[in-house]
Design a protein around this motif. Structure first.
Motif, mmCIF file in Angstrom:
data_model
loop_
_atom_site.group_PDB
_atom_site.id
_atom_site.type_symbol
_atom_site.label_atom_id
_atom_site.label_comp_id
_atom_site.label_asym_id
_atom_site.label_seq_id
_atom_site.Cartn_x
_atom_site.Cartn_y
_atom_site.Cartn_z
ATOM 1 N N VAL A 79 0.562 -1.074 -0.655
ATOM 2 C CA VAL A 79 0.205 -0.212 -0.421
ATOM 3 C C VAL A 79 0.954 1.244 0.165
ATOM 4 C CG1 VAL A 79 -1.661 1.528 0.767
ATOM 5 C CG2 VAL A 79 -1.641 -0.800 0.818
ATOM 6 N N GLY A 80 1.221 1.869 -0.755
ATOM 7 C CA GLY A 80 1.482 2.910 -1.342
ATOM 8 C C GLY A 80 1.117 4.502 -1.180
ATOM 9 N N TRP A 81 1.977 5.597 -1.298
ATOM 10 C CA TRP A 81 1.822 6.661 -1.135
ATOM 11 C C TRP A 81 1.910 7.842 -2.864
ATOM 12 C CZ3 TRP A 81 3.383 11.674 -2.207
ATOM 13 C CH2 TRP A 81 2.621 12.792 -2.045
ATOM 14 N N VAL A 82 0.815 7.865 -3.196
ATOM 15 C CA VAL A 82 0.882 8.439 -4.859
ATOM 16 C C VAL A 82 0.375 10.183 -3.819
ATOM 17 C CG1 VAL A 82 -1.347 7.918 -5.619
ATOM 18 C CG2 VAL A 82 0.873 9.155 -6.962
ATOM 19 N N ASP A 83 0.679 11.343 -4.922
ATOM 20 C CA ASP A 83 -0.029 12.294 -4.701
ATOM 21 C C ASP A 83 -1.310 11.946 -4.762
ATOM 22 O OD1 ASP A 83 -1.309 15.007 -3.763
ATOM 23 O OD2 ASP A 83 0.389 16.531 -4.785
ATOM 24 N N LEU A 84 -2.211 11.498 -4.211
ATOM 25 C CA LEU A 84 -3.896 11.689 -5.015
ATOM 26 C C LEU A 84 -4.010 13.132 -5.433
ATOM 27 C CD1 LEU A 84 -4.832 9.616 -2.162
ATOM 28 C CD2 LEU A 84 -4.908 9.099 -4.312
ATOM 29 N N ARG A 85 -3.962 14.273 -4.638
ATOM 30 C CA ARG A 85 -4.569 15.479 -5.426
ATOM 31 C C ARG A 85 -3.778 16.447 -6.247
ATOM 32 N NH1 ARG A 85 -2.202 17.900 0.335
ATOM 33 N NH2 ARG A 85 -0.978 16.699 -0.510
ATOM 34 N N GLY A 86 -2.451 15.273 -6.763
ATOM 35 C CA GLY A 86 -1.660 16.633 -8.470
ATOM 36 C C GLY A 86 -2.399 16.248 -9.583
ATOM 37 N N VAL A 87 -2.761 17.272 -9.905
ATOM 38 C CA VAL A 87 -3.029 17.127 -11.801
ATOM 39 C C VAL A 87 -2.844 16.045 -12.196
ATOM 40 C CG1 VAL A 87 -3.026 20.462 -11.026
ATOM 41 C CG2 VAL A 87 -1.214 18.498 -12.164
ATOM 42 N N THR A 88 -1.625 15.112 -12.145
ATOM 43 C CA THR A 88 -1.266 14.231 -13.050
ATOM 44 C C THR A 88 -1.681 13.190 -12.376
ATOM 45 O OG1 THR A 88 0.896 13.900 -12.414
ATOM 46 C CG2 THR A 88 0.485 16.234 -13.700
ATOM 47 N N ILE A 89 -2.470 12.675 -11.654
ATOM 48 C CA ILE A 89 -3.109 12.149 -11.352
ATOM 49 C C ILE A 89 -3.591 10.206 -11.765
ATOM 50 C CG2 ILE A 89 -5.526 11.944 -10.262
ATOM 51 C CD1 ILE A 89 -3.287 9.671 -8.253
ATOM 52 N N GLU A 90 -3.529 10.129 -12.180
ATOM 53 C CA GLU A 90 -4.258 9.248 -13.610
ATOM 54 C C GLU A 90 -2.973 9.123 -14.058
ATOM 55 O OE1 GLU A 90 -7.348 8.885 -16.048
ATOM 56 O OE2 GLU A 90 -8.659 10.542 -14.547
ATOM 57 N N GLU A 91 -2.506 9.667 -14.695
ATOM 58 C CA GLU A 91 -0.820 9.093 -15.375
ATOM 59 C C GLU A 91 0.112 8.323 -14.150
ATOM 60 O OE1 GLU A 91 3.272 11.676 -16.286
ATOM 61 O OE2 GLU A 91 1.747 12.659 -16.962
ATOM 62 N N ARG A 92 -0.069 9.139 -13.004
ATOM 63 C CA ARG A 92 0.668 8.224 -11.608
ATOM 64 C C ARG A 92 0.368 6.895 -11.935
ATOM 65 N NH1 ARG A 92 4.685 8.697 -12.604
ATOM 66 N NH2 ARG A 92 5.629 8.411 -11.299
ATOM 67 N N LEU A 93 -1.167 7.204 -11.370
ATOM 68 C CA LEU A 93 -1.737 5.774 -10.964
ATOM 69 C C LEU A 93 -1.431 4.977 -12.212
ATOM 70 C CD1 LEU A 93 -4.986 6.535 -9.623
ATOM 71 C CD2 LEU A 93 -2.840 6.048 -8.392
ATOM 72 N N HIS A 94 -2.034 4.929 -13.273
ATOM 73 C CA HIS A 94 -1.342 4.549 -15.141
ATOM 74 C C HIS A 94 0.075 3.548 -14.771
ATOM 75 C CE1 HIS A 94 0.147 3.428 -19.001
ATOM 76 N NE2 HIS A 94 -1.446 2.846 -18.574
#
Length: 276
Positions: A79-94
């Motif tokens: 279970v990691g961390w990613v900036d869920l508030r970021g404008v590039t969130i879909e790209e990061r999740l991909h």
């Protein structure tokens, strides 16, 4: 003995600046905790694997856990961390979705304002998780339960799990507002709960099993055996207890349940929730 999964633990190479939350009162955990430290504890207590959860808010942390999992096959999920508030969130999740060991994400919301989960930018990130089959771990203090209830209702198809039973104030014995929130959030189909992190909400030096029981009663009355899973919260638990004692506390409490229901709590629910 059935297989067991520890659905919540952490690894870190201790850094006093980055890990400033581990203060002098927590001297016992001011050091490195790595897979070779955990493995003997898992084996002693009949666990076949674990889920490693972020402790630091950076993508470096996610990559650190992924690398540990690549070398240690008992780490069944991250279970990691990613900036869920970021404008590039879909790209990061991909980007992260190409690595199957990553099962979901968490943000340390307990350190944020009480309305944090209701903000548009955060909810935009939550809305993107489902298409990649990612889970979300809700880490909050009990006073933040109203916002968590609203979040869960707004995203009925998103799998959520509450960490540390939403951190009630076990030390003071205050139970009523937390209990009301648990009764409410447990009605939502998509919310699971981890039986974890309880000893560190109790009086570290003087807690007894009887202090935990009223809180366990509430959790079991409201979440069925289908929606509960065990997490040790190792190594944080070391400030108040030890691994085997935390396991035994739950073993004793659920001893009267059917073997099938015990197996759900120790293994099946974590396996299905995190797709291990």
């Amino acid at each position: 003995m059935n297989n067991r999964i520890d659905a919540h633990q952490h690894f870190w190479k201790f850094d006093p600046v980055r890990d400033s939350w581990i203060d002098e009162s927590m001297q016992k955990i001011q050091r490195d905790f790595l897979p070779e430290d955990l493995l003997p504890l898992l084996q002693e207590n009949q666990f076949s694997g674990c889920v490693a959860v972020q402790a630091n808010q950076s993508e470096d942390e996610t990559n650190f856990l992924v690398n540990l999992a690549a070398k240690n096959d008992f780490i069944k999920g991250v279970v990691g961390w990613v900036d869920l508030r970021g404008v590039t969130i879909e790209e990061r999740l991909h980007h992260f979705s190409s690595n199957k060991i990553i099962k979901g994400f968490r943000h340390v919301v307990q350190g944020e304002s009480d309305d944090f989960m209701l903000r548009k930018d955060f909810q935009n990130g939550i809305s993107a998780l489902k298409q990649f089959n990612f889970t979300y771990d809700i880490l909050i203090f009990h006073r933040q339960l109203p916002a968590a209830i609203e979040l869960a209702n707004q995203f009925p198809d998103q799998p959520f799990v509450i960490d540390h039973i939403a951190k009630p104030d076990i030390k003071s014995g205050d139970i009523l507002s937390w209990k009301k929130g648990i009764q409410e959030i447990s009605k939502t189909e998509n919310v699971f709960c981890k039986i974890s992190g309880m000893v560190t909400e109790a009086d570290w030096k003087n807690w007894k099993t009887d202090d935990l029981k009223p809180y366990l009663d509430v959790i079991f009355e409201n979440f069925s055996a289908d929606k509960l899973m065990f997490g040790s919260d190792w190594p944080v638990l070391n400030v108040a207890s030890d691994y085997t004692e935390v396991v035994k506390t739950l073993e004793d409490y659920i001893a009267q349940l059917s073997v099938e229901n015990q197996n759900k709590i120790w293994y099946e629910n974590a396996k299905s929730f995190y797709r291990l």
